[in-house]
Structure formats: C-alpha cells, structure tokens
Write an enzyme that holds these catalytic residues in place. Sequence first.
Site, short mmCIF file in Angstrom:
data_model
loop_
_atom_site.label_atom_id
_atom_site.label_comp_id
_atom_site.label_asym_id
_atom_site.label_seq_id
_atom_site.Cartn_x
_atom_site.Cartn_y
_atom_site.Cartn_z
N GLU A 177 12.18 -23.34 20.13
CA GLU A 177 12.74 -22.01 19.83
C GLU A 177 13.09 -21.31 21.13
OE1 GLU A 177 10.82 -19.94 16.31
OE2 GLU A 177 9.13 -20.99 17.20
N LYS A 209 1.64 -20.35 5.09
CA LYS A 209 0.87 -20.95 6.17
C LYS A 209 0.79 -19.97 7.33
CE LYS A 209 2.91 -21.48 9.45
NZ LYS A 209 3.71 -20.68 10.42
N ARG A 215 0.83 -1.22 0.00
CA ARG A 215 0.00 0.00 0.00
C ARG A 215 0.85 1.26 0.00
NH1 ARG A 215 -3.66 -1.18 5.11
NH2 ARG A 215 -3.44 1.06 5.21
N LYS A 268 7.89 -21.73 22.26
CA LYS A 268 8.75 -20.55 22.26
C LYS A 268 9.33 -20.39 23.66
CE LYS A 268 6.66 -18.26 18.36
NZ LYS A 268 7.68 -18.52 17.32
N ASP A 290 0.20 -22.22 14.44
CA ASP A 290 1.41 -21.64 13.86
C ASP A 290 2.44 -22.71 13.49
OD1 ASP A 290 3.04 -19.30 13.24
OD2 ASP A 290 4.24 -19.78 15.01
N HIS A 329 4.09 -27.26 10.14
CA HIS A 329 5.47 -27.75 10.19
C HIS A 329 5.59 -29.14 10.83
CE1 HIS A 329 6.35 -23.79 8.91
NE2 HIS A 329 6.53 -23.23 10.08
N LYS A 369 13.68 -27.17 4.01
CA LYS A 369 14.94 -27.27 4.78
C LYS A 369 15.75 -28.46 4.27
CE LYS A 369 13.33 -25.02 8.98
NZ LYS A 369 14.20 -23.90 9.29
N HIS A 392 7.62 -23.62 4.94
CA HIS A 392 9.07 -23.52 4.68
C HIS A 392 9.87 -24.68 5.28
CE1 HIS A 392 9.37 -21.57 8.66
NE2 HIS A 392 10.67 -21.83 8.60
C1 BG6 Z 1 7.18 -19.86 11.29
C2 BG6 Z 1 6.36 -19.50 12.49
O1 BG6 Z 1 6.39 -20.53 10.35
O2 BG6 Z 1 8.27 -20.69 11.67
C3 BG6 Z 1 7.22 -18.82 13.53
O3 BG6 Z 1 5.30 -18.65 12.11
C4 BG6 Z 1 8.45 -19.66 13.85
O4 BG6 Z 1 6.49 -18.55 14.72
C5 BG6 Z 1 9.16 -20.07 12.57
O5 BG6 Z 1 9.30 -18.88 14.67
C6 BG6 Z 1 10.28 -21.05 12.86
O6 BG6 Z 1 11.00 -21.26 11.68
P1 BG6 Z 1 12.54 -21.65 11.71
O7 BG6 Z 1 12.88 -21.90 10.29
O8 BG6 Z 1 13.25 -20.49 12.31
O9 BG6 Z 1 12.63 -22.87 12.58
#
Ligand code: BG6
Length: 492
Positions: A218, A150, A51, A341, A237, A242, A184, A180
């Site tokens: 994390e 996602k 935007r 987290k 999330d 994942h 990996k 993603h």
């Molecule tokens: C994302 C989540 O998809 O993956 C995040 O939305 C998370 O909350 C992240 O921190 C973790 O990805 P990676 O590649 O750092 O393990």
Amino acid sequence: MTTRIIPVEDFDLVIFGATGDLSQRKLLPALFHRDEQGQIPPGACIIGTSRRAMSNEEFRNFAAAAIDSHAKFMKATPEVVERFLNRLSYTAAEATQDEGWIGLEKELADRKDVVRVFYLAVAPELFGDICGRLGQHHLVTPKSRVVVEKPLGKDGASAEALNDAIGKVFQEPAIYRIDHYLGKETVQNLMALRFANVLFEPVWNHNYVDHVQITVAETLGVEGRAGYYDTSGALRDMVQNHLLQLLCLTVMEPPSSLDANAVRDEKLKVLKSLRPMTGERLQSHIVRGQYRAGASSQGPVAGYLDELGNPVSTTETFVALKAEVGSWRWNGTPFYLRTGKRLPQRVSEIVVQFRDIPHNVFGRAAGPTMPNQLVIRLQPDEGVKLDIMIKDPGPGGMRLTHVPLDMSFRESFNVRNPDAYERLLMDVVRGNQTLFMRRDEVAAAWAWVDPILDHWKAAQDAPKAYTSGTWGPAASVALIERDGRTWHDGGA
Ligand code: BG6
C-alpha cells in the site's frame, strides 16, 4: 460481455456503527451499487444504528454524502439515489446499555420472516454486548445472520473469547466472518484459474513451482486509523487474515465442490500444515519494519511515530516472511509473503515462479531460457500474466525470448468489477458462507501467528526502519536473496 444480476430475497440489514468509517467508505456505497444494479428487492430495508442521536433525515444525508464521495463509477440518476436513500432509517442504540433497543425492536417487529442481517461495524470489544442484547431483545430470528470484521481478536485466546460470546447467540452457520480479500474478483479468479483449467493443476506442486510470492503493498500510511492500527500492526491487520487467506487459496487441494465447508475444510488443512514459526525460524524467516519520513506519490510524508505522536511505539507497518507448507505437494517450495504501508506502489499480487527447464536443447547461441512465471494481479489492474518462452520472431536463426501472455480483466471484459463488499454483502443475504472464515480457520491462523507475536513482545529490538516510498527494510530483501531469489518487480 454482459453482467448478470440475480436479485436476492427480501432482507433487513441493521448496521451497528452506521456512522463510522467502514459504513461510510464501504458498506453504504456497496449497498447503493447493488441497488443501482437492480439486485436489491423493493422491500429491503437498511437500518443504521450507533450511539449518536440522529434523525432518519440526517442519516440519509450522511449516506448521500458517503455515496457521493465513495461510490465509484457513479452514473446513477437522482431518482435511483433517492430510491436507495428511502430504504434507510436510523435508530440510536447503545451497545453497552439498554437504551434505544426498544426502538430497534419496533423497527423490525413486523418483519420476522425476512432475512435479517446484523452487521457489526464496531470495535470487537462490543461484539459480545451487542450479540447479548440482540438475544435479550428477541431480535434473533431463524433467518438472522451476524457479520463481523477481521481481525477477530488480538491473538488466539481473545479470538476464542469473542467467538464464544458471539456463539452464545448465533450458531456457526449464522456467523459471517468477513475477510474482504476473499470477495475480490481476482481471488475468485484464482479458483477459476486453478480448478476450471486442466493446464495448471498438474504442475501446481513442488516439482514444478520454485517458489511463490504474495505481496500486498500500500502507498497509504495509517491515515486517520493510527489509534486502531497501533494496537494491531501489519501482522494482525493483514497477515493473519488477508495474506494467509490468499496463501490458502493458492496452496489448497481442489475442494470437492464450491460448497462452503468443502472449501473451508481445504483451507483449514493448509493453515494446519504451515510449519510453525518457532525457534530459528523466528530469527531467519520474518522481518518487521516501521516507516520513517520519506516521499509518497503525493509528496513528502511524515514517519509513523510522528503521525502517531508516540516516539516509542514498536508497532510494525511492514512484514516480510517466508512460510513453508508441510505437505507432499508443497514440501520444499517456499512462500514469501510481504505487506506494508507507505511502499512505492499499491499492488496486490500472487507470483507463482516455476522452475527452469530441466535440459536446454537450444544451445548457447539461442540465449538463456527464463523460467515461466504466472502473476495473478488482484489490484490495481486486475488480471493474469503468464511469461512464456518463444522463438524470437523473424530471421536470424533460433534465438529465444520471453513474452507475457497478459490479460487485464478491465480491458478484456470492460465491466465494472464490483467492490469486494458488494459481493460479500449479497452472499450474506443469500446465506452463502464460501467466502467467509469459519471459526476453526480463524483459530488455526492465530495458532500460527501467536508465536511470532509472543516473540516480538519479548524481543528487545524494535522494528527495522524503512524510508516511506521504499520497499521496506533492507532485511526484507536479504530474507529472499539469501535463498538466491529476488522480490518480483520493484520489490528488490
Ligand atoms: C484492511 C486493513 O483490512 O485492508 C487496512 O485493515 C488495509 O489497513 C486494507 O489498508 C487494504 O484493503 P484493500 O482492499 O484496499 O487492499
């Protein structure tokens, strides 16, 4: 060890949400790395849009700063950076209004025959509007693809609605749903390990595998994303996508080839064979937690509620659960999944714990035997470790000891593993959907997760508190210990 770069064909990539967090931290650095490595052809163009009014020059400065802060292992000369920046242009466009779209039409006008990628790095609420306008403005060519992130939706119903809205403009083979984790390096290696070796497949079943643990831990908190995160939570999330995708790749039958649908058919079967999280399982098989103030490697940190500024949020920042796969191969082998987290370590791994030997021929003096264990490390130090029993070296009779066959990919091959987004973006241009989620997979994953969400919504209790810097609530330890097992490494 040399890396092989196969250039992709010419493309135009339009990033919606080009000035946002994902574009800054992941997309622009990933594209830069691919360009630096010579994979992007000279004619490829990257068009940022959002935007915000911005000149081409301002967008290039934004991209230069993004590369500076987020491109890893930067060795590029200023000329290489300049070459990349010269590919970039910017057009402001409103997702919900017609304003700016003519500009985008003009940018793309002469290039109807090249691959066209629309990357929607925006809130899912805007997917329908953007796709609709792409259609109205005749921007969708036969070689167009759309990429969405996602979590797709907040539950099964909202995911269907989003998929319908996207599906009005793009056919399924043109829709790339990114998870993603599938990009990996070690996730790819999981397939290589399973299907390029004869060793594992015969024992890859409930007769030999006692249980499997999948951990994505994390150390970070929700950082600047509390607004999004509080509407999502760890289950949506991380688990719905994942962790379930990692589970699928661990569990699935060998596909007939790496063809996108062959792989995705097998993953879908896994998702559909998960025993439903209903009834008693909702009490005994899942734990949710929320971090309180504590410590991280950087020092003292605030609790989730303080970071959020909302003392009553019941959003979970931690989930541990026991999943069961109803199939001949896996009946009786539990899969323990956990993610959170503000845990003590950043670690993502799949631990395959084999059963003990059926009969010990060595006698007591040799010491106990330990069951074999295969650890597939996704991060931080990507590699594979297999614990095996050997004879304790040297004299002293037959005594047993266990040793790791440990391979760190970084140390062994000394190459930079591309970031997941680098691989996935190039796969979109190549038109390879193997590492992207198909619509029915997303629906099946939600179908498994939805009862948990409904249960939590109706439940009176809040997530269990855990101190930042610990491995989640005590109930997570109890979840696995009740079955006579423990979390791998620091987890217990
Ligand atoms: C994302 C989540 O998809 O993956 C995040 O939305 C998370 O909350 C992240 O921190 C973790 O990805 P990676 O590649 O750092 O393990």
